[in-house]
Design a protein around this motif. Structure first.
Motif, PDB file in Angstrom:
ATOM      1  N   ILE A   1      53.960  53.896  12.469  1.00 52.02           N
ATOM      2  CA  ILE A   1      53.347  54.376  13.653  1.00 52.02           C
ATOM      3  C   ILE A   1      52.106  54.742  13.508  1.00 52.02           C
ATOM      4  CG2 ILE A   1      53.336  55.255  15.833  1.00 52.02           C
ATOM      5  CD1 ILE A   1      56.343  55.422  15.635  1.00 52.02           C
ATOM      6  N   VAL A   2      50.809  53.871  13.429  1.00 51.52           N
ATOM      7  CA  VAL A   2      49.605  54.349  13.394  1.00 51.52           C
ATOM      8  C   VAL A   2      48.778  54.757  14.490  1.00 51.52           C
ATOM      9  CG1 VAL A   2      49.633  52.822  11.268  1.00 51.52           C
ATOM     10  CG2 VAL A   2      48.619  51.640  13.248  1.00 51.52           C
ATOM     11  N   GLU A   3      49.350  54.605  15.586  1.00 46.38           N
ATOM     12  CA  GLU A   3      48.527  55.025  16.908  1.00 46.38           C
ATOM     13  C   GLU A   3      49.879  55.050  17.976  1.00 46.38           C
ATOM     14  OE1 GLU A   3      45.058  52.995  18.616  1.00 46.38           O
ATOM     15  OE2 GLU A   3      44.519  52.249  16.745  1.00 46.38           O
ATOM     16  N   ALA A   4      49.537  56.144  18.833  1.00 40.59           N
ATOM     17  CA  ALA A   4      50.290  56.525  19.966  1.00 40.59           C
ATOM     18  C   ALA A   4      49.473  56.863  21.157  1.00 40.59           C
ATOM     19  CB  ALA A   4      51.654  57.343  19.548  1.00 40.59           C
ATOM     20  N   HIS A   5      49.893  56.386  22.423  1.00 41.29           N
ATOM     21  CA  HIS A   5      48.957  56.639  23.373  1.00 41.29           C
ATOM     22  C   HIS A   5      49.920  56.955  24.610  1.00 41.29           C
ATOM     23  CE1 HIS A   5      45.054  55.297  21.532  1.00 41.29           C
ATOM     24  NE2 HIS A   5      45.995  54.509  21.145  1.00 41.29           N
ATOM     25  N   ARG A   6      49.523  57.929  25.434  1.00 44.28           N
ATOM     26  CA  ARG A   6      50.182  58.316  26.726  1.00 44.28           C
ATOM     27  C   ARG A   6      49.476  57.425  27.430  1.00 44.28           C
ATOM     28  NH1 ARG A   6      50.308  62.195  30.746  1.00 44.28           N
ATOM     29  NH2 ARG A   6      48.959  63.548  29.276  1.00 44.28           N
ATOM     30  N   LEU A   7      50.296  56.802  28.512  1.00 42.95           N
ATOM     31  CA  LEU A   7      49.618  55.761  29.583  1.00 42.95           C
ATOM     32  C   LEU A   7      49.627  56.073  30.948  1.00 42.95           C
ATOM     33  CD1 LEU A   7      51.069  52.436  27.659  1.00 42.95           C
ATOM     34  CD2 LEU A   7      48.712  53.618  27.485  1.00 42.95           C
ATOM     35  N   THR A   8      48.880  55.461  31.644  1.00 44.46           N
ATOM     36  CA  THR A   8      48.994  55.405  33.217  1.00 44.46           C
ATOM     37  C   THR A   8      49.867  54.129  33.504  1.00 44.46           C
ATOM     38  OG1 THR A   8      46.984  54.382  33.784  1.00 44.46           O
ATOM     39  CG2 THR A   8      46.985  56.716  33.688  1.00 44.46           C
ATOM     40  N   GLY A   9      50.322  53.848  34.565  1.00 44.42           N
ATOM     41  CA  GLY A   9      50.899  52.671  34.915  1.00 44.42           C
ATOM     42  C   GLY A   9      52.335  52.312  34.687  1.00 44.42           C
ATOM     43  N   ASN A  10      52.628  51.140  34.328  1.00 43.95           N
ATOM     44  CA  ASN A  10      54.193  50.738  34.329  1.00 43.95           C
ATOM     45  C   ASN A  10      54.881  51.525  32.989  1.00 43.95           C
ATOM     46  OD1 ASN A  10      54.014  49.513  36.805  1.00 43.95           O
ATOM     47  ND2 ASN A  10      53.437  47.450  35.789  1.00 43.95           N
ATOM     48  N   TYR A  11      54.141  51.780  32.116  1.00 49.54           N
ATOM     49  CA  TYR A  11      54.914  52.304  30.945  1.00 49.54           C
ATOM     50  C   TYR A  11      54.276  53.651  30.613  1.00 49.54           C
ATOM     51  CZ  TYR A  11      56.811  47.847  30.002  1.00 49.54           C
ATOM     52  OH  TYR A  11      57.498  46.623  30.117  1.00 49.54           O
ATOM     53  N   ASP A  12      55.054  54.478  29.965  1.00 49.82           N
ATOM     54  CA  ASP A  12      54.535  55.877  29.692  1.00 49.82           C
ATOM     55  C   ASP A  12      53.846  55.911  28.250  1.00 49.82           C
ATOM     56  OD1 ASP A  12      55.921  57.065  32.083  1.00 49.82           O
ATOM     57  OD2 ASP A  12      57.557  56.448  31.105  1.00 49.82           O
ATOM     58  N   TYR A  13      54.134  54.966  27.289  1.00 51.57           N
ATOM     59  CA  TYR A  13      53.515  55.441  26.065  1.00 51.57           C
ATOM     60  C   TYR A  13      53.559  53.985  25.304  1.00 51.57           C
ATOM     61  CZ  TYR A  13      55.049  60.234  26.526  1.00 51.57           C
ATOM     62  OH  TYR A  13      54.793  61.453  27.228  1.00 51.57           O
ATOM     63  N   ILE A  14      52.579  53.745  24.554  1.00 50.74           N
ATOM     64  CA  ILE A  14      52.395  52.639  23.661  1.00 50.74           C
ATOM     65  C   ILE A  14      52.120  53.134  22.257  1.00 50.74           C
ATOM     66  CG2 ILE A  14      49.568  52.244  23.970  1.00 50.74           C
ATOM     67  CD1 ILE A  14      50.281  49.015  23.988  1.00 50.74           C
TER      68      ILE A  14
ATOM     69  N   PHE B   1      53.459  46.053  19.060  1.00 50.44           N
ATOM     70  CA  PHE B   1      53.157  46.974  20.049  1.00 50.44           C
ATOM     71  C   PHE B   1      54.294  47.697  20.954  1.00 50.44           C
ATOM     72  CE2 PHE B   1      49.134  45.128  19.238  1.00 50.44           C
ATOM     73  CZ  PHE B   1      48.243  46.147  19.054  1.00 50.44           C
ATOM     74  N   ALA B   2      54.837  48.699  20.664  1.00 48.73           N
ATOM     75  CA  ALA B   2      56.164  49.049  21.396  1.00 48.73           C
ATOM     76  C   ALA B   2      55.618  49.905  22.777  1.00 48.73           C
ATOM     77  CB  ALA B   2      56.635  49.989  20.682  1.00 48.73           C
ATOM     78  N   LEU B   3      56.126  49.361  23.702  1.00 49.91           N
ATOM     79  CA  LEU B   3      55.729  49.940  25.276  1.00 49.91           C
ATOM     80  C   LEU B   3      57.030  50.725  25.492  1.00 49.91           C
ATOM     81  CD1 LEU B   3      54.245  46.696  26.639  1.00 49.91           C
ATOM     82  CD2 LEU B   3      52.971  48.875  26.515  1.00 49.91           C
ATOM     83  N   ILE B   4      56.947  51.992  25.813  1.00 54.00           N
ATOM     84  CA  ILE B   4      57.890  52.886  26.103  1.00 54.00           C
ATOM     85  C   ILE B   4      57.944  53.390  27.479  1.00 54.00           C
ATOM     86  CG2 ILE B   4      58.910  55.025  25.412  1.00 54.00           C
ATOM     87  CD1 ILE B   4      57.783  54.327  22.659  1.00 54.00           C
ATOM     88  N   LYS B   5      58.836  53.367  28.113  1.00 59.68           N
ATOM     89  CA  LYS B   5      59.119  54.383  29.478  1.00 59.68           C
ATOM     90  C   LYS B   5      60.495  55.395  29.068  1.00 59.68           C
ATOM     91  CE  LYS B   5      58.704  50.285  32.516  1.00 59.68           C
ATOM     92  NZ  LYS B   5      59.446  49.499  33.559  1.00 59.68           N
ATOM     93  N   THR B   6      60.031  56.406  29.757  1.00 58.77           N
ATOM     94  CA  THR B   6      61.028  57.693  29.588  1.00 58.77           C
ATOM     95  C   THR B   6      61.304  58.081  31.133  1.00 58.77           C
ATOM     96  OG1 THR B   6      61.223  59.599  28.698  1.00 58.77           O
ATOM     97  CG2 THR B   6      59.152  59.046  29.306  1.00 58.77           C
ATOM     98  N   ALA B   7      62.589  58.535  31.154  1.00 56.82           N
ATOM     99  CA  ALA B   7      62.834  59.213  32.521  1.00 56.82           C
ATOM    100  C   ALA B   7      62.511  60.610  32.449  1.00 56.82           C
ATOM    101  CB  ALA B   7      64.409  59.053  32.642  1.00 56.82           C
ATOM    102  N   HIS B   8      61.797  61.130  31.208  1.00 60.65           N
ATOM    103  CA  HIS B   8      61.466  62.733  31.001  1.00 60.65           C
ATOM    104  C   HIS B   8      59.984  62.768  30.912  1.00 60.65           C
ATOM    105  CE1 HIS B   8      65.988  63.064  30.137  1.00 60.65           C
ATOM    106  NE2 HIS B   8      65.697  62.031  29.362  1.00 60.65           N
ATOM    107  N   HIS B   9      59.515  63.717  31.597  1.00 60.36           N
ATOM    108  CA  HIS B   9      57.908  63.882  31.616  1.00 60.36           C
ATOM    109  C   HIS B   9      57.752  65.428  31.289  1.00 60.36           C
ATOM    110  CE1 HIS B   9      57.212  60.025  32.552  1.00 60.36           C
ATOM    111  NE2 HIS B   9      58.126  60.198  33.690  1.00 60.36           N
TER     112      HIS B   9
ATOM    113  N   THR C   1      59.110  66.933  21.806  1.00 57.34           N
ATOM    114  CA  THR C   1      60.123  66.313  20.745  1.00 57.34           C
ATOM    115  C   THR C   1      59.766  64.961  20.587  1.00 57.34           C
ATOM    116  OG1 THR C   1      61.789  67.746  21.749  1.00 57.34           O
ATOM    117  CG2 THR C   1      62.597  65.522  20.647  1.00 57.34           C
ATOM    118  N   PHE C   2      59.195  63.876  21.416  1.00 62.18           N
ATOM    119  CA  PHE C   2      58.892  62.776  21.212  1.00 62.18           C
ATOM    120  C   PHE C   2      57.474  62.765  20.195  1.00 62.18           C
ATOM    121  CE2 PHE C   2      55.835  58.857  22.503  1.00 62.18           C
ATOM    122  CZ  PHE C   2      56.977  58.199  22.102  1.00 62.18           C
ATOM    123  N   ARG C   3      56.762  63.616  20.316  1.00 62.54           N
ATOM    124  CA  ARG C   3      55.572  63.886  19.444  1.00 62.54           C
ATOM    125  C   ARG C   3      56.009  63.995  17.889  1.00 62.54           C
ATOM    126  NH1 ARG C   3      50.557  65.187  21.111  1.00 62.54           N
ATOM    127  NH2 ARG C   3      51.201  65.833  22.755  1.00 62.54           N
ATOM    128  N   LYS C   4      56.961  64.962  17.840  1.00 61.76           N
ATOM    129  CA  LYS C   4      57.683  65.185  16.571  1.00 61.76           C
ATOM    130  C   LYS C   4      58.360  63.923  15.993  1.00 61.76           C
ATOM    131  CE  LYS C   4      57.690  70.358  17.006  1.00 61.76           C
ATOM    132  NZ  LYS C   4      58.753  71.355  17.427  1.00 61.76           N
TER     133      LYS C   4
END
Length: 154
Positions: free
Chosen positions: A93-106, A67-75, A82-85
């Motif tokens: 990568i079988v799943e990708a989710h945008r999150l609330t909280g400390n990380y932006d994506y998992i 599970f890769a937890l990603i933070k970005t400075a861009h929203h 670009t990230f989606r592409k």
């Protein structure tokens, strides 16, 4: 509006989409033609999005989950696209989710072995700027599946 038979059909299809209409009809106490019409209606109205085969990950050579937890400075929308592409064409990568909280994506990444994660990581960072990436290796799958509860369907 769904009734209990529709919900039972949906539950059975989630367990095994290869069940024949005859087997489904018997399990929900309907004639084959009535059951077939219900299945067709459930598909046409979008309750059944698709039917798939679930492959054995060990036999497919991808037993490891990271599970890769990603933070970005861009929203901004253009960065998100670009990230989606960037991740769309990476089959590991079988799943990708945008999150609330400390990380932006998992990202849920399935791999032949944990060392292969670096290959996937480099594919992503070549295409898009990330602020921070943290990865966690799954030690054991306690529950897995794609089935969703049918009791909430309208």
């Amino acid at each position: 509006m769904l009734d209990e038979r529709d919900r039972k059909i949906l539950s059975l299809l989630q367990e095994d989409a290869s069940l024949s209409v005859g087997d489904l009809a018997e399990k929900v106490s309907l004639s084959i033609s009535a059951c077939s019409r219900r299945i067709q209606r459930l598909e046409e109205t979008g309750y059944v999005a698709r039917r798939i085969a679930v492959l054995d990950r060990d036999k497919m050579g991808v037993p490891t989950t990271v599970f890769a937890l990603i933070k970005t400075a861009h929203h901004a929308d253009d960065w998100i696209e670009t990230f989606r592409k960037a991740i769309a064409d990476i089959p590991e990568i079988v799943e990708a989710h945008r999150l609330t909280g400390n990380y932006d994506y998992i990202l849920k990444v399935v791999l032949p072995r944990v060392e292969h994660y670096d290959v996937i990581y480099k594919q992503i960072v070549r295409k898009v700027e990330l602020f921070d990436v943290s990865a966690s290796i799954s030690m054991e799958i306690l529950k897995s599946g794609m089935a969703v509860p049918v009791d909430y369907a309208r």
